[in-house]
Design an enzyme around this catalytic site. Structure first.
Site, PDB file in Angstrom:
ATOM      1  N   ASP A   7       1.192   2.361  -1.754  1.00 21.40           N
ATOM      2  CA  ASP A   7       2.139   2.457  -0.651  1.00 21.40           C
ATOM      3  C   ASP A   7       3.501   2.782  -1.265  1.00 21.40           C
ATOM      4  O   ASP A   7       3.698   2.629  -2.475  1.00 21.40           O
ATOM      5  CB  ASP A   7       2.160   1.128   0.101  1.00 21.40           C
ATOM      6  CG  ASP A   7       3.218   1.077   1.177  1.00 21.40           C
ATOM      7  OD1 ASP A   7       3.245   1.985   2.023  1.00 21.40           O
ATOM      8  OD2 ASP A   7       4.030   0.130   1.164  1.00 21.40           O
ATOM      9  N   ASP A   9       7.205   2.415   0.605  1.00 19.21           N
ATOM     10  CA  ASP A   9       8.296   1.514   0.985  1.00 19.21           C
ATOM     11  C   ASP A   9       7.911   0.057   0.747  1.00 19.21           C
ATOM     12  O   ASP A   9       6.916  -0.423   1.292  1.00 19.21           O
ATOM     13  CB  ASP A   9       8.650   1.702   2.461  1.00 19.21           C
ATOM     14  CG  ASP A   9       9.115   3.111   2.760  1.00 19.21           C
ATOM     15  OD1 ASP A   9      10.328   3.315   2.866  1.00 19.21           O
ATOM     16  OD2 ASP A   9       8.258   4.014   2.873  1.00 19.21           O
ATOM     17  N   ASP A 169       2.181  -3.803   0.308  1.00 15.59           N
ATOM     18  CA  ASP A 169       3.088  -4.940   0.514  1.00 15.59           C
ATOM     19  C   ASP A 169       3.020  -5.496   1.921  1.00 15.59           C
ATOM     20  O   ASP A 169       3.943  -6.203   2.340  1.00 15.59           O
ATOM     21  CB  ASP A 169       4.532  -4.505   0.228  1.00 15.59           C
ATOM     22  CG  ASP A 169       5.086  -3.606   1.316  1.00 15.59           C
ATOM     23  OD1 ASP A 169       6.204  -3.859   1.803  1.00 15.59           O
ATOM     24  OD2 ASP A 169       4.394  -2.647   1.696  1.00 15.59           O
TER      25      ASP A 169
END
Length: 222
Positions: A7, A9, A169
């Site tokens: 991922d 961001d 995250d």
């Protein structure tokens, strides 16, 4: 080939400062000043542009879907105009990526950021060429947590979708890996880090120096 997909961001880079600045640009245009806080609202930022606009309008008591849709293009333009002012790659992220590549794993990015903005950001950070593939929110008709973008990222790398893992995250990343039937490693250093254990990923990571060994445990040697 075995692959490790990241991922963007909140995983590879802390992008919250520039995202929140773009949202506050919109709130100023509405005549309200800065509504979102660059520290307290970091987690909101990593949920995307429309989520930031929604949160701000709710706080103002002015929530309106039409306003979110009206100002979203302005937010995207403001973000593109200043995409890497505050953004920083997390410590050790690119060292870990290089270690994985040297060990023979393919590496790519699967993000819910629009593809064009993700490409722009990685170029401005000077690291786009370190990743063999990038799939964004609008690359396919669906986005994470649908598994298709993850599978497409692996396909573009020439890898095996069953021999991959996702580093992320959020619950979105965890649900994506579940839907694809592959393991996930969730980072604990992002704004929502304290909540990651409850998602029961195959591994938690609080420092990028641990990533290569975690990958070897979960995927085996490349």
């Amino acid at each position: 080939m075995k692959t490790v997909i990241f991922d963007l961001d909140g995983t590879l880079a802390d992008t919250s400062g520039d995202l929140l600045a773009a949202a506050n640009h919109c709130f100023r245009a509405m005549g309200h000043g800065d509504v979102l806080d660059p520290v307290k609202d970091a987690g909101v930022a990593l949920r995307g542009g429309k989520r930031m606009l929604t949160e701000g309008l709710m706080r103002l008591g002015l929530m309106d879907d039409a306003a979110v849709n009206e100002f979203y293009p302005m937010l995207l333009q403001a973000y593109s105009d200043a995409i890497a002012v505050h953004t920083q790659l997390y410590d050790g992220a690119m060292d870990a990526v290089e270690d994985l590549k040297l060990a023979g794993y393919g590496v790519g990015i699967c993000t819910n950021k629009p593809e064009g903005l993700a490409e722009q950001l990685m170029r401005e950070l000077g690291v786009r060429d370190q990743f063999g593939a990038l799939v964004g929110a609008d690359t396919l008709p669906v986005r994470k947590p649908d598994p298709a973008p993850l599978i497409e990222t692996v396909r573009r790398l020439g890898g095996d979708p069953k021999q991959t893992l996702l580093v992320g995250d959020s619950d979105t990343d965890r649900n994506t890996s579940k839907a694809a039937g592959v393991p996930s490693i969730l980072v604990t250093f992002g704004p929502s880090g304290e909540d990651m254990a409850a998602l029961e990923p195959e591994a938690l990571m609080d420092n990028y120096s641990a990533l290569p060994s975690l990958v070897r445990v979960l995927l085996g040697p490349a």
